[in-house]
Design a protein around this motif. Structure first.
Motif, PDB file in Angstrom:
ATOM      1  N   LYS A 168      16.931 -15.229 -41.912  1.00  0.00           N
ATOM      2  CA  LYS A 168      17.198 -14.555 -40.640  1.00  0.00           C
ATOM      3  C   LYS A 168      15.997 -14.765 -39.733  1.00  0.00           C
ATOM      4  N   ASN A 169      16.264 -14.979 -38.445  1.00  0.00           N
ATOM      5  CA  ASN A 169      15.184 -15.091 -37.472  1.00  0.00           C
ATOM      6  C   ASN A 169      15.736 -14.726 -36.102  1.00  0.00           C
ATOM      7  N   ARG A 170      15.357 -13.562 -35.592  1.00  0.00           N
ATOM      8  CA  ARG A 170      15.838 -13.123 -34.283  1.00  0.00           C
ATOM      9  C   ARG A 170      15.297 -13.961 -33.137  1.00  0.00           C
ATOM     10  N   PHE A 171      14.154 -14.601 -33.349  1.00  0.00           N
ATOM     11  CA  PHE A 171      13.470 -15.279 -32.244  1.00  0.00           C
ATOM     12  C   PHE A 171      13.408 -16.790 -32.402  1.00  0.00           C
ATOM     13  N   GLY A 172      14.135 -17.345 -33.335  1.00  0.00           N
ATOM     14  CA  GLY A 172      14.103 -18.789 -33.533  1.00  0.00           C
ATOM     15  C   GLY A 172      15.177 -19.201 -34.507  1.00  0.00           C
ATOM     16  N   GLY A 173      15.067 -20.413 -35.015  1.00  0.00           N
ATOM     17  CA  GLY A 173      16.088 -20.949 -35.894  1.00  0.00           C
ATOM     18  C   GLY A 173      16.009 -20.393 -37.298  1.00  0.00           C
ATOM     19  N   ALA A 174      17.143 -20.029 -37.826  1.00  0.00           N
ATOM     20  CA  ALA A 174      17.259 -19.706 -39.247  1.00  0.00           C
ATOM     21  C   ALA A 174      17.934 -20.895 -39.915  1.00  0.00           C
ATOM     22  N   GLY A 175      17.925 -20.912 -41.219  1.00  0.00           N
ATOM     23  CA  GLY A 175      18.559 -22.011 -41.931  1.00  0.00           C
ATOM     24  C   GLY A 175      17.597 -23.125 -42.318  1.00  0.00           C
ATOM     25  N   TRP A 176      16.321 -22.982 -42.025  1.00  0.00           N
ATOM     26  CA  TRP A 176      15.332 -23.978 -42.448  1.00  0.00           C
ATOM     27  C   TRP A 176      15.005 -23.765 -43.919  1.00  0.00           C
ATOM     28  N   THR A 177      14.798 -24.862 -44.629  1.00  0.00           N
ATOM     29  CA  THR A 177      14.390 -24.814 -46.027  1.00  0.00           C
ATOM     30  C   THR A 177      13.165 -25.696 -46.203  1.00  0.00           C
ATOM     31  N   PHE A 178      12.131 -25.132 -46.806  1.00  0.00           N
ATOM     32  CA  PHE A 178      10.893 -25.865 -47.074  1.00  0.00           C
ATOM     33  C   PHE A 178      10.720 -25.976 -48.583  1.00  0.00           C
ATOM     34  N   PHE A 179      10.422 -27.174 -49.059  1.00  0.00           N
ATOM     35  CA  PHE A 179      10.128 -27.392 -50.475  1.00  0.00           C
ATOM     36  C   PHE A 179       8.618 -27.492 -50.607  1.00  0.00           C
ATOM     37  N   LEU A 180       8.047 -26.597 -51.414  1.00  0.00           N
ATOM     38  CA  LEU A 180       6.602 -26.477 -51.537  1.00  0.00           C
ATOM     39  C   LEU A 180       6.171 -26.692 -52.981  1.00  0.00           C
ATOM     40  N   ASP A 181       5.071 -27.387 -53.140  1.00  0.00           N
ATOM     41  CA  ASP A 181       4.489 -27.554 -54.468  1.00  0.00           C
ATOM     42  C   ASP A 181       3.396 -26.502 -54.619  1.00  0.00           C
ATOM     43  N   LEU A 182       3.389 -25.784 -55.711  1.00  0.00           N
ATOM     44  CA  LEU A 182       2.373 -24.766 -55.971  1.00  0.00           C
ATOM     45  C   LEU A 182       1.509 -25.226 -57.127  1.00  0.00           C
ATOM     46  N   LYS A 183       0.255 -25.501 -56.796  1.00  0.00           N
ATOM     47  CA  LYS A 183      -0.713 -25.915 -57.812  1.00  0.00           C
ATOM     48  C   LYS A 183      -1.818 -24.868 -57.883  1.00  0.00           C
ATOM     49  N   LYS A 184      -2.799 -25.104 -58.720  1.00  0.00           N
ATOM     50  CA  LYS A 184      -3.896 -24.154 -58.898  1.00  0.00           C
ATOM     51  C   LYS A 184      -4.562 -23.819 -57.569  1.00  0.00           C
ATOM     52  N   GLU A 185      -4.710 -24.816 -56.701  1.00  0.00           N
ATOM     53  CA  GLU A 185      -5.410 -24.619 -55.435  1.00  0.00           C
ATOM     54  C   GLU A 185      -4.505 -24.139 -54.300  1.00  0.00           C
ATOM     55  N   GLY A 186      -3.226 -23.883 -54.592  1.00  0.00           N
ATOM     56  CA  GLY A 186      -2.335 -23.315 -53.578  1.00  0.00           C
ATOM     57  C   GLY A 186      -1.129 -24.180 -53.267  1.00  0.00           C
ATOM     58  N   PHE A 187      -0.527 -23.895 -52.113  1.00  0.00           N
ATOM     59  CA  PHE A 187       0.723 -24.535 -51.701  1.00  0.00           C
ATOM     60  C   PHE A 187       0.486 -25.797 -50.890  1.00  0.00           C
ATOM     61  N   SER A 188       1.411 -26.742 -51.024  1.00  0.00           N
ATOM     62  CA  SER A 188       1.464 -27.894 -50.121  1.00  0.00           C
ATOM     63  C   SER A 188       2.946 -28.213 -49.879  1.00  0.00           C
ATOM     64  N   GLU A 189       3.255 -28.597 -48.653  1.00  0.00           N
ATOM     65  CA  GLU A 189       4.645 -28.897 -48.296  1.00  0.00           C
ATOM     66  C   GLU A 189       5.024 -30.289 -48.818  1.00  0.00           C
ATOM     67  N   VAL A 190       6.198 -30.370 -49.425  1.00  0.00           N
ATOM     68  CA  VAL A 190       6.726 -31.634 -49.944  1.00  0.00           C
ATOM     69  C   VAL A 190       7.809 -32.178 -49.015  1.00  0.00           C
ATOM     70  N   ALA A 191       8.718 -31.287 -48.587  1.00  0.00           N
ATOM     71  CA  ALA A 191       9.821 -31.705 -47.724  1.00  0.00           C
ATOM     72  C   ALA A 191      10.363 -30.483 -46.991  1.00  0.00           C
ATOM     73  N   ARG A 192      11.122 -30.754 -45.914  1.00  0.00           N
ATOM     74  CA  ARG A 192      11.798 -29.667 -45.199  1.00  0.00           C
ATOM     75  C   ARG A 192      13.158 -30.151 -44.730  1.00  0.00           C
ATOM     76  N   VAL A 193      14.089 -29.220 -44.682  1.00  0.00           N
ATOM     77  CA  VAL A 193      15.434 -29.509 -44.227  1.00  0.00           C
ATOM     78  C   VAL A 193      15.753 -28.454 -43.177  1.00  0.00           C
ATOM     79  N   GLY A 194      16.220 -28.884 -41.997  1.00  0.00           N
ATOM     80  CA  GLY A 194      16.522 -27.938 -40.927  1.00  0.00           C
ATOM     81  C   GLY A 194      17.987 -27.981 -40.553  1.00  0.00           C
ATOM     82  N   VAL A 195      18.376 -26.966 -39.771  1.00  0.00           N
ATOM     83  CA  VAL A 195      19.739 -26.924 -39.268  1.00  0.00           C
ATOM     84  C   VAL A 195      19.848 -27.857 -38.083  1.00  0.00           C
ATOM     85  N   LYS A 196      21.025 -28.451 -37.896  1.00  0.00           N
ATOM     86  CA  LYS A 196      21.223 -29.392 -36.776  1.00  0.00           C
ATOM     87  C   LYS A 196      21.959 -28.751 -35.658  1.00  0.00           C
TER      88      LYS A 196
END
Length: 196
Positions: A168-196
């Protein structure tokens, strides 16, 4: 919201660190973990930007702490991160007792405070076994945005990655999906999929 072990706290600690590096006064308030556990996680992630960590579950006291921090840092934008909503006590039945509506009342107090003082608040929410937000469904309607963090278990290409979805997002786009890798040092983005 998100499942236990998905990395909600880690993601929010990284956000607190990033906001502080950009000049925000940031309070990471946990009633979910001890301050010692938060310290260990910050050391592991090498977070050094000096956000403030607190451990208050009683909402009236938490908001007084926010007032104090805002007065100490006039002119700096203020950001509060709460871990987690379901651990808060609004005080209706005293400092020691809560009931099934405590989270709703606590969230109402927080959103009223945010509107009154023009600040941002993020509340980590717990989920039940089915993956739905724990507690009253009113909570979903009280917030401006809702994100869900899970661990991918089915798709072989993304198995083990964290999946952050904007529900849900009242002020922007909802429906975005982010694929994140979680390692010892934290998160990094791998891929994202958005609504068209």
């Amino acid at each position: 919201t998100g499942f236990l072990g998905a990395g909600k706290t880690t993601l929010m600690l990284e956000l607190a660190n990033a906001l502080t590096s950009r000049g925000y006064t940031t309070l990471f308030n946990t009633a979910e973990e001890s301050l010692y556990q938060v310290k260990l996680t910050c050391e592991r992630l090498e977070l050094h930007n000096g956000f403030i960590a607190g451990q208050e579950s009683y909402v009236p006291k938490l908001l007084k702490n926010c007032d104090m921090l805002r007065r100490r840092n006039p002119g700096a934008p203020f950001f509060l991160i709460v871990d987690s909503l379901q651990t808060l006590n609004d005080g209706k039945y005293g400092k020691e007792h809560t009931n099934s509506q405590s989270a709703v009342r606590s969230l109402q107090m927080l959103t009223d405070y945010a509107k009154e003082h023009y600040i941002n608040i993020i509340c980590i929410g717990q989920v039940n076994k089915s993956g739905s937000m724990a507690g009253s469904q009113k909570l979903k309607h009280m917030v401006d945005a809702m994100l869900h963090l899970s661990i991918e278990k089915k798709d072989e290409d993304f198995k083990g990655l964290r999946v952050l979805e904007t529900v849900k997002n009242r002020f922007g786009g909802a429906g975005w999906t982010f694929f994140l890798d979680l390692k010892k040092e934290g998160f990094s983005e791998v891929a994202r999929v958005g609504v068209k």
